[in-house]
Motif scaffolding. Structure first.
Motif, PDB file in Angstrom:
ATOM      1  N   ILE A 140       1.898 -18.638 -42.064  1.00 23.64           N
ATOM      2  CA  ILE A 140       3.176 -19.163 -41.576  1.00 23.64           C
ATOM      3  C   ILE A 140       4.296 -18.817 -42.559  1.00 23.64           C
ATOM      4  O   ILE A 140       5.414 -18.441 -42.158  1.00 23.64           O
ATOM      5  CB  ILE A 140       3.088 -20.692 -41.390  1.00 23.64           C
ATOM      6  N   ALA A 141       3.990 -18.907 -43.868  1.00 24.47           N
ATOM      7  CA  ALA A 141       5.008 -18.617 -44.886  1.00 24.47           C
ATOM      8  C   ALA A 141       5.472 -17.161 -44.795  1.00 24.47           C
ATOM      9  O   ALA A 141       6.682 -16.876 -44.802  1.00 24.47           O
ATOM     10  CB  ALA A 141       4.450 -18.910 -46.278  1.00 24.47           C
ATOM     11  N   PHE A 142       4.519 -16.221 -44.697  1.00 26.06           N
ATOM     12  CA  PHE A 142       4.890 -14.802 -44.587  1.00 26.06           C
ATOM     13  C   PHE A 142       5.649 -14.549 -43.284  1.00 26.06           C
ATOM     14  O   PHE A 142       6.596 -13.768 -43.251  1.00 26.06           O
ATOM     15  CB  PHE A 142       3.645 -13.920 -44.654  1.00 26.06           C
ATOM     16  N   LEU A 143       5.231 -15.230 -42.214  1.00 29.68           N
ATOM     17  CA  LEU A 143       5.871 -15.044 -40.908  1.00 29.68           C
ATOM     18  C   LEU A 143       7.350 -15.470 -40.983  1.00 29.68           C
ATOM     19  O   LEU A 143       8.246 -14.720 -40.564  1.00 29.68           O
ATOM     20  CB  LEU A 143       5.137 -15.879 -39.858  1.00 29.68           C
ATOM     21  N   ILE A 144       7.593 -16.648 -41.543  1.00 30.04           N
ATOM     22  CA  ILE A 144       8.970 -17.162 -41.604  1.00 30.04           C
ATOM     23  C   ILE A 144       9.812 -16.372 -42.607  1.00 30.04           C
ATOM     24  O   ILE A 144      10.962 -16.002 -42.319  1.00 30.04           O
ATOM     25  CB  ILE A 144       8.946 -18.665 -41.959  1.00 30.04           C
ATOM     26  N   LEU A 145       9.232 -16.092 -43.783  1.00 30.99           N
ATOM     27  CA  LEU A 145       9.991 -15.348 -44.799  1.00 30.99           C
ATOM     28  C   LEU A 145      10.403 -13.971 -44.280  1.00 30.99           C
ATOM     29  O   LEU A 145      11.556 -13.541 -44.468  1.00 30.99           O
ATOM     30  CB  LEU A 145       9.136 -15.170 -46.063  1.00 30.99           C
ATOM     31  N   THR A 146       9.479 -13.292 -43.619  1.00 29.02           N
ATOM     32  CA  THR A 146       9.787 -11.955 -43.092  1.00 29.02           C
ATOM     33  C   THR A 146      10.824 -12.030 -41.976  1.00 29.02           C
ATOM     34  O   THR A 146      11.751 -11.211 -41.922  1.00 29.02           O
ATOM     35  CB  THR A 146       8.503 -11.285 -42.560  1.00 29.02           C
ATOM     36  N   ALA A 147      10.691 -13.031 -41.092  1.00 30.46           N
ATOM     37  CA  ALA A 147      11.647 -13.169 -39.989  1.00 30.46           C
ATOM     38  C   ALA A 147      13.055 -13.444 -40.532  1.00 30.46           C
ATOM     39  O   ALA A 147      14.032 -12.835 -40.070  1.00 30.46           O
ATOM     40  CB  ALA A 147      11.210 -14.295 -39.056  1.00 30.46           C
ATOM     41  N   VAL A 148      13.168 -14.325 -41.506  1.00 29.55           N
ATOM     42  CA  VAL A 148      14.482 -14.646 -42.072  1.00 29.55           C
ATOM     43  C   VAL A 148      15.062 -13.436 -42.811  1.00 29.55           C
ATOM     44  O   VAL A 148      16.243 -13.104 -42.653  1.00 29.55           O
ATOM     45  CB  VAL A 148      14.372 -15.860 -43.025  1.00 29.55           C
ATOM     46  N   THR A 149      14.212 -12.762 -43.608  1.00 35.91           N
ATOM     47  CA  THR A 149      14.692 -11.610 -44.385  1.00 35.91           C
ATOM     48  C   THR A 149      15.228 -10.513 -43.481  1.00 35.91           C
ATOM     49  O   THR A 149      16.337  -9.997 -43.685  1.00 35.91           O
ATOM     50  CB  THR A 149      13.549 -11.060 -45.259  1.00 35.91           C
ATOM     51  N   PHE A 150      14.456 -10.165 -42.454  1.00 36.28           N
ATOM     52  CA  PHE A 150      14.892  -9.051 -41.607  1.00 36.28           C
ATOM     53  C   PHE A 150      15.957  -9.477 -40.596  1.00 36.28           C
ATOM     54  O   PHE A 150      16.686  -8.620 -40.089  1.00 36.28           O
ATOM     55  CB  PHE A 150      13.682  -8.399 -40.937  1.00 36.28           C
ATOM     56  N   SER A 151      16.081 -10.753 -40.330  1.00 41.63           N
ATOM     57  CA  SER A 151      17.228 -11.216 -39.544  1.00 41.63           C
ATOM     58  C   SER A 151      18.502 -11.058 -40.370  1.00 41.63           C
ATOM     59  O   SER A 151      19.551 -10.681 -39.834  1.00 41.63           O
ATOM     60  CB  SER A 151      17.035 -12.678 -39.130  1.00 41.63           C
ATOM     61  N   VAL A 204       7.473  -1.776 -46.335  1.00 39.34           N
ATOM     62  CA  VAL A 204       6.769  -2.483 -45.259  1.00 39.34           C
ATOM     63  C   VAL A 204       5.283  -2.673 -45.605  1.00 39.34           C
ATOM     64  O   VAL A 204       4.637  -3.609 -45.121  1.00 39.34           O
ATOM     65  CB  VAL A 204       6.939  -1.723 -43.926  1.00 39.34           C
ATOM     66  N   VAL A 205       4.746  -1.790 -46.457  1.00 34.63           N
ATOM     67  CA  VAL A 205       3.347  -1.919 -46.876  1.00 34.63           C
ATOM     68  C   VAL A 205       3.071  -3.303 -47.456  1.00 34.63           C
ATOM     69  O   VAL A 205       2.053  -3.939 -47.156  1.00 34.63           O
ATOM     70  CB  VAL A 205       3.006  -0.830 -47.924  1.00 34.63           C
ATOM     71  N   TYR A 206       3.985  -3.788 -48.281  1.00 34.37           N
ATOM     72  CA  TYR A 206       3.785  -5.073 -48.956  1.00 34.37           C
ATOM     73  C   TYR A 206       3.829  -6.232 -47.955  1.00 34.37           C
ATOM     74  O   TYR A 206       3.109  -7.213 -48.113  1.00 34.37           O
ATOM     75  CB  TYR A 206       4.847  -5.241 -50.048  1.00 34.37           C
ATOM     76  N   SER A 226       2.867  -8.681 -53.077  1.00 34.05           N
ATOM     77  CA  SER A 226       3.426  -8.715 -51.712  1.00 34.05           C
ATOM     78  C   SER A 226       4.438  -9.848 -51.572  1.00 34.05           C
ATOM     79  O   SER A 226       5.528  -9.662 -51.014  1.00 34.05           O
ATOM     80  CB  SER A 226       2.302  -8.897 -50.692  1.00 34.05           C
ATOM     81  N   LEU A 227       4.074 -11.030 -52.074  1.00 33.81           N
ATOM     82  CA  LEU A 227       4.982 -12.173 -51.988  1.00 33.81           C
ATOM     83  C   LEU A 227       6.242 -11.924 -52.816  1.00 33.81           C
ATOM     84  O   LEU A 227       7.362 -12.221 -52.366  1.00 33.81           O
ATOM     85  CB  LEU A 227       4.272 -13.438 -52.476  1.00 33.81           C
ATOM     86  N   GLY A 228       6.046 -11.353 -54.015  1.00 33.20           N
ATOM     87  CA  GLY A 228       7.198 -11.052 -54.876  1.00 33.20           C
ATOM     88  C   GLY A 228       8.147 -10.057 -54.222  1.00 33.20           C
ATOM     89  O   GLY A 228       9.369 -10.229 -54.261  1.00 33.20           O
ATOM     90  N   MET A 229       7.588  -9.019 -53.564  1.00 33.97           N
ATOM     91  CA  MET A 229       8.426  -8.022 -52.904  1.00 33.97           C
ATOM     92  C   MET A 229       9.153  -8.638 -51.706  1.00 33.97           C
ATOM     93  O   MET A 229      10.322  -8.326 -51.449  1.00 33.97           O
ATOM     94  CB  MET A 229       7.569  -6.843 -52.441  1.00 33.97           C
ATOM     95  N   THR A 230       8.478  -9.526 -50.971  1.00 29.73           N
ATOM     96  CA  THR A 230       9.122 -10.188 -49.830  1.00 29.73           C
ATOM     97  C   THR A 230      10.311 -11.021 -50.296  1.00 29.73           C
ATOM     98  O   THR A 230      11.392 -10.980 -49.695  1.00 29.73           O
ATOM     99  CB  THR A 230       8.099 -11.090 -49.096  1.00 29.73           C
ATOM    100  N   LEU A 231      10.129 -11.771 -51.378  1.00 32.43           N
ATOM    101  CA  LEU A 231      11.224 -12.581 -51.918  1.00 32.43           C
ATOM    102  C   LEU A 231      12.336 -11.691 -52.480  1.00 32.43           C
ATOM    103  O   LEU A 231      13.519 -12.029 -52.385  1.00 32.43           O
ATOM    104  CB  LEU A 231      10.689 -13.520 -53.014  1.00 32.43           C
ATOM    105  N   PHE A 232      11.949 -10.547 -53.039  1.00 34.05           N
ATOM    106  CA  PHE A 232      12.952  -9.603 -53.561  1.00 34.05           C
ATOM    107  C   PHE A 232      13.823  -9.068 -52.419  1.00 34.05           C
ATOM    108  O   PHE A 232      15.050  -8.987 -52.542  1.00 34.05           O
ATOM    109  CB  PHE A 232      12.247  -8.447 -54.278  1.00 34.05           C
ATOM    110  N   PHE A 233      13.206  -8.707 -51.277  1.00 33.49           N
ATOM    111  CA  PHE A 233      13.984  -8.224 -50.123  1.00 33.49           C
ATOM    112  C   PHE A 233      14.910  -9.318 -49.603  1.00 33.49           C
ATOM    113  O   PHE A 233      16.044  -9.053 -49.193  1.00 33.49           O
ATOM    114  CB  PHE A 233      13.051  -7.764 -48.992  1.00 33.49           C
ATOM    115  N   LEU A 234      14.398 -10.567 -49.624  1.00 32.57           N
ATOM    116  CA  LEU A 234      15.212 -11.695 -49.175  1.00 32.57           C
ATOM    117  C   LEU A 234      16.448 -11.843 -50.064  1.00 32.57           C
ATOM    118  O   LEU A 234      17.572 -12.001 -49.572  1.00 32.57           O
ATOM    119  CB  LEU A 234      14.374 -12.977 -49.215  1.00 32.57           C
ATOM    120  N   LEU A 235      16.226 -11.769 -51.367  1.00 30.69           N
ATOM    121  CA  LEU A 235      17.336 -11.891 -52.322  1.00 30.69           C
ATOM    122  C   LEU A 235      18.325 -10.744 -52.149  1.00 30.69           C
ATOM    123  O   LEU A 235      19.544 -10.932 -52.225  1.00 30.69           O
ATOM    124  CB  LEU A 235      16.778 -11.914 -53.753  1.00 30.69           C
ATOM    125  N   LEU A 236      17.785  -9.546 -51.898  1.00 30.18           N
ATOM    126  CA  LEU A 236      18.635  -8.362 -51.715  1.00 30.18           C
ATOM    127  C   LEU A 236      19.543  -8.536 -50.488  1.00 30.18           C
ATOM    128  O   LEU A 236      20.748  -8.227 -50.535  1.00 30.18           O
ATOM    129  CB  LEU A 236      17.735  -7.138 -51.546  1.00 30.18           C
TER     130      LEU A 236
END
Length: 253
Positions: A140-151, A204-206, A226-236
């Motif tokens: 659920i965490a990866f699902l929400i983080l990815t959805a918010v980041t790419f939104s 996208v690999v991560y 993977s989690l660190g890269m997801t949070l990095f994209f979110l911050l970016l």
């Protein structure tokens, strides 16, 4: 915080989904079902297992991520682009809502729609293959983080785009190829060593690797990375949106 303003934008965007239910919700689920039929059932039955997981189950996280990325970007970019196109963006900008509240309304609605699509695909997958979720919290965490980041990324594209062609070019020419080459249908460990190293430059690999780990406990790269890269994209993306409102880039004359 002006919660009424956030709620108004959020409800308006969600209502737009209700008017285009087939295009917004049904079609992404149906198209993913076709992937399950072709790759998971027809071809997957002959490929055996990958890292101890049947091929049909192995591709579930990748297919969900494929729809999640494209729908998050599409929903958020169109949501902010259309007011620009019609000129009503100035009504939003002159309303007593802050930049954070505007972004929360548009990105929140886009992310909600993407998460709903992801969950519907997950439920539909049960009709085609058996699967387990080893770490439901992290799924659920990866699902929400990815959805918010790419939104958020879609919101940036919607602000940047001057016409409908620009609105589509990055999702079609960049995001979709990166998703297909990011391990959605295979493990990158199956590639030659040289291409494994090249693939690690694909962000996208991560996302797919971390999401797949949440299902089966197997991943192509360390889940912490993977989690660190997801949070990095979110911050970016947050930085990019902050800069847009700070400078008024393409939203103020």
């Amino acid at each position: 915080m002006n919660t009424y303003g956030i709620r108004a934008i959020y409800k308006f965007e969600m209502a737009r989904t209700g008017r285009t239910l087939m295009q917004s919700i049904a079609w992404p689920v149906i198209s993913t079902c076709l992937y399950f039929i072709v790759f998971g059932t027809a071809i997957g039955g002959r490929l055996g297992e990958i890292e101890g997981v049947s091929y049909g189950a192995f591709i579930i996280p990748g297919l969900i991520m494929l729809s999640l990325l494209s729908e998050s970007i599409s929903n958020a970019s169109f949501g902010i682009f259309f007011p620009k196109f019609s000129g009503t963006i100035y009504e939003v900008l002159s309303a007593p809502v802050s930049a954070f509240e505007i972004v929360a309304g548009y990105v929140g609605a886009a992310a909600t729609k993407s998460v709903v699509i992801g969950i519907l695909i997950l439920i539909t997958a049960r009709f085609f293959v058996d699967y387990e979720i080893a770490h439901p919290f992290w799924m659920i965490a990866f699902l929400i983080l990815t959805a918010v980041t790419f939104s958020m990324f879609g919101f940036i594209i919607g602000v940047w785009a001057d016409d409908f062609q620009k609105l589509q070019i990055i999702p079609l020419m960049v995001i979709t190829p990166l998703t297909f080459l990011g391990g959605a249908f295979y493990s990158i460990n199956m590639l030659p060593e040289f291409w494994q190293k090249v693939t690690l430059f694909n962000p996208v690999v991560y996302l797919i690797s971390g999401f797949r780990w949440a299902f089966y406990g197997v991943s192509d790269v360390n889940v912490g990375i993977s989690l660190g890269m997801t949070l990095f994209f979110l911050l970016l993306c947050m930085t990019g949106i902050w800069w847009i409102f700070r400078t008024g880039y393409k939203i103020r004359t």
